[in-house]
Design a protein around this motif. Structure first.
Motif: not given
Length: 754
Positions: A16-30
């Motif tokens: 799940g996307d909610d498991g990522l907390f590093i903002h660059r990781a979330r931006a890369l995933l998007a």
């Protein structure tokens, strides 16, 4: 298929996307989810007890620009791990997960067995982060894969890749290590410099062997290895075995040259065991070529420090053997087919970058100086001279002798390269010491603590006669005027700053010394008198101050910044002028407010010497042409004016600098000329002011009409006698110059004899 990819350790899967907390990781995933070339495979993160904390996106990336069946082995679809650190000041790491991914250039520090770490950027980390976005990052990965597949990632003008990664520890070798190592009276030691947060620097020094201190004793071995082609950058080995294996993978046998080096110096009589030393430095020199068809363009140097005795390592490798407490070359084991043990492989290594202090050639190369410079003498080691020598020395230009009789006083430290500890020392000794200090002895200045004008000083005479070039930076008139009378000495260049520090002047004799400083000085003064730039060129000092108790201890108040600004120009222009055979006069005027600099060139002209009495008279051809032109313009009438110049009894010479035109109240006919006086005093005073009081009235000149030679008439001789009586009030001779037809010119000198 799972076995075709590397497995990452110390990670857990994220659902799940909610498991990522590093903002660059979330931006890369998007960004990955909307990019048609990328497919998400898995999301991971490091275990809670693992540091540094990372979140990892495993993706498949497709690259249309990757040629099919390319030579390097990159595939159209590659699996990549994007490792995002929690630290925002670090780059996202990229690892190629396919086990068969090729070993290529521009890969980060890694191992041949693990995932290949791709090096995407040439720029510093901060520069990359300044404009980093997830979308541009994804495009950059594709660019790296496509360029690598085409063999175009490493630019043709980019330096070849090194064999090993850069270590944070450095070993500095002396520039003349070969000479020092060959001296049987010296032995090497390693000294450690100040510890830094990013590593440390150590120094290899050589000390006399009678110093019995065992601490830090070191053996230095330098091994030349065969050339290799650039490629994968090896991880720094931690043992000798790892080093040998890394080189074996590049087709290099380390053991054979190492054994030869370890056995070097061990003769038939062997070496006592008690003479063993405590530290070994092995320096490897590996030539690196850009490709298999090219010659090596760079030598990779790396040092490895081994804490242990060099002879013991020799025994471990089979190079040496111990017999009756002596080390001998072990030639019998090889002959008998006995293999040495592998104990040498476990010897721990400490990798260090190899640096070397500059010799003169390296200094020139790094300064973009093409020639080694002349054997030269610097006259004057004061504020300007010391700065010039510092600049030339750091560029490795010239082999210098410095002549100056003065010593360092406290006030000199405002504008001299000296330090407080040098107060009381001769200035030439100081510049010699400092040159040796910054060059580690590679450059040597010979100091002569004497007056350069002392023609009886043998050291001064020998230095001047041996010099190819003599640079006068004495800021006085004595030596440059004397030098014009010297024969058998090197070509002279005189440099100085104006009293305000806003102007600088360079006067260079021609290579054959047919045009000497004496006439260059006169032509410089004439230009200052006649040209607009000369109006304030030699204006007075900013201020003066008393530097001592004597009435002569008056010094100029001048900021060091002005010395430095002009010293850089004069140092460079002296080098330029020395390469040209022609004479030259160049003047720089600097605006202290804006920093703007204007340049004025004065074309040098040959001089003519007149031997009339005890004092020779010097007059340049340029002034003669000006007088002839003034006569032609006035014809058919006569014309005339006053002569300007200076008389120097120290060098026993009269130098004619300029001639003023007839004042407006003058009367000239076809048979006579009577000079007027209107405005004349102001013109003479202005000429004196523009030349800092050096140039003044020295006589008269006039022309004869067409058809008449320059021979003096009875009236001319009477005038000369009257002028001589007038000038005798100051004890000075007077000149009379007559211009006649064509090139006819007569110069007469009047002097009262008692």
């Amino acid at each position: 298929m799972a076995n075709d990819f590397h497995n990452l350790c110390n990670v857990v899967e994220v659902t799940g996307d909610d498991g990522l907390f590093i903002h660059r990781a979330r931006a890369l995933l998007a960004a990955i989810k909307v990019d048609r070339d990328y497919s998400l495979v898995q999301v991971l993160k490091t275990k809670p007890d693992v540091d540094p904390r990372m979140e990892i996106l495993i993706v498949d990336v497709e690259c249309d620009g990757v040629p099919s069946k390319n030579a390097v082995g990159i595939e159209f679809r590659e699996r990549i791990a994007l490792c995002v650190p929690a630290d925002d000041e670090k780059l996202v790491e990229i690892a190629a997960m396919r086990k068969g991914f090729p070993v290529l250039m521009h890969q980060n520090h890694g191992s041949r067995e693990g995932p290949a770490s791709l090096c995407l950027y040439f720029e510093p980390v901060k520069s990359v982060l300044r404009t980093w976005t997830p979308q541009r990052f994804l495009r950059r990965i594709q660019w790296w894969l496509e360029q690598s597949a085409k063999g175009e990632l490493h630019a043709a003008d980019q330096p070849v890749e090194q064999l090993f990664f850069v270590s944070k520890y450095e070993l500095v070798l002396p520039w003349n290590i070969g000479q020092l190592r060959a001296d049987p009276n010296l032995r090497p030691i390693v000294q450690r410099g100040p510890q830094r947060s990013d590593g440390a620097t150590c120094f290899l020094h050589f000390i006399p062997r009678q110093d019995n201190s065992p601490r830090g004793t070191v053996t230095h071995i330098e091994i030349e290895l065969p050339a290799i082609v650039q490629g994968f950058i090896e991880r720094d080995p931690t043992t000798f075995g790892e080093l040998a294996d890394a080189l074996t993978g590049r087709g290099i046998d380390l053991l054979a040259p190492l054994k030869e080096a370890l056995a070097a110096g061990v003769g038939a009589g062997g070496i006592p065991v008690e003479k063993a030393e405590s530290l070994l430095v092995v320096a490897l020199n590996v030539p690196i070529a850009r490709d298999a068809t090219s010659e090596p363009t760079q030598v990779s140097q790396k040092a490895f420090v081994i804490d242990g005795d060099v002879r013991e390592l020799g025994v471990a490798t089979g190079a040496l053997m111990v017999h009756e407490k002596r080390y001998f070359r072990d030639e019998a084991s090889a002959a008998l087919g006995v293999k040495p043990s592998d104990s040498w492989r476990s010897k721990a290594l400490f990798p260090m970058e190899v640096l070397r202090t500059n010799d003169a050639a390296a200094s020139r190369r790094q300064s973009s100086v093409d020639d080694e410079g002349p054997t030269a003498v610097l006259v004057g080691a004061g504020s300007l001279g010391s700065s010039l020598l510092n600049l030339w020395g750091r560029s490795g230009w010239g082999r210098w002798t410095a002549i100056d009789k003065d010593h360092i006083k406290p006030h000199n430290l405002v504008r001299h390269v000296a330090f407080a500890q040098h107060i009381g020392q001769l200035k030439v000794d100081v510049v010699a010491e400092l040159t040796g200090a910054f060059s580690d002895g590679a450059l040597a200045v010979k100091p002569i603590g004497a007056d350069a004008t002392n023609k009886t000083d043998e050291a001064v005479t020998q230095a001047l006669e041996a010099a190819e070039l003599v640079v006068d930076a004495s800021s006085a008139l004595d030596y440059p005027r004397l030098s014009s009378n010297l024969e058998g000495v090197g070509r002279h260049i005189s440099v100085f700053l104006t009293p305000s520090g806003n102007g600088a002047v360079l006067m260079a004799e021609d290579a054959q010394r047919t045009v000497r400083l004496r006439t260059l000085e006169a032509q410089y003064y004439r230009a200052a008198i006649r040209q607009p730039w000369g109006e304030h060129h030699l204006d007075g000092n900013l201020a003066t101050f008393w530097s001592g108790a004597s009435c002569r201890d008056i010094s100029v108040a001048l900021p060091y910044s002005r010395i430095s600004a002009h010293a850089a120009t004069l140092a460079e222009q002296t080098m330029v002028s020395s390469r040209k055979s022609a004479a030259g006069i160049r003047v720089w005027q600097r605006d202290a407010e804006s920093g703007a600099v204007t340049v004025h060139d004065v074309e040098p002209i040959a001089e003519r010497k007149f031997e009339l009495g005890d004092m020779p008279i010097f007059l340049d051809e340029g002034l003669i042409k000006l007088l002839q032109a003034a006569r032609e313009e006035a014809l058919p009438a006569e014309t005339g004016g006053v002569l300007l110049g200076y008389i120097d009894f120290n060098v026993n010479a009269i130098v004619v600098v300029d001639a003023l035109a007839a004042p407006p109240d003058s009367e000239g006919t076809t048979m006579s000329f009577e000079r007027g006086v209107a405005g004349l005093s102001a013109l003479v005073e202005e000429a004196s002011r523009r030349t800092a009081g050096i140039v003044g009235y020295i006589g008269e000149w006039h022309s004869h009409p067409r058809g008449h030679p320059a021979s003096p008439s009875r009236a001319d001789l009477i005038q000369l006698a009257e002028l001589a009586l007038r000038m005798d009030e100051d004890g000075l001779p007077v000149l009379q110059l007559i211009v006649g037809d064509g090139d006819d010119l007569q110069l007469l000198q009047g002097e009262v004899h008692r």
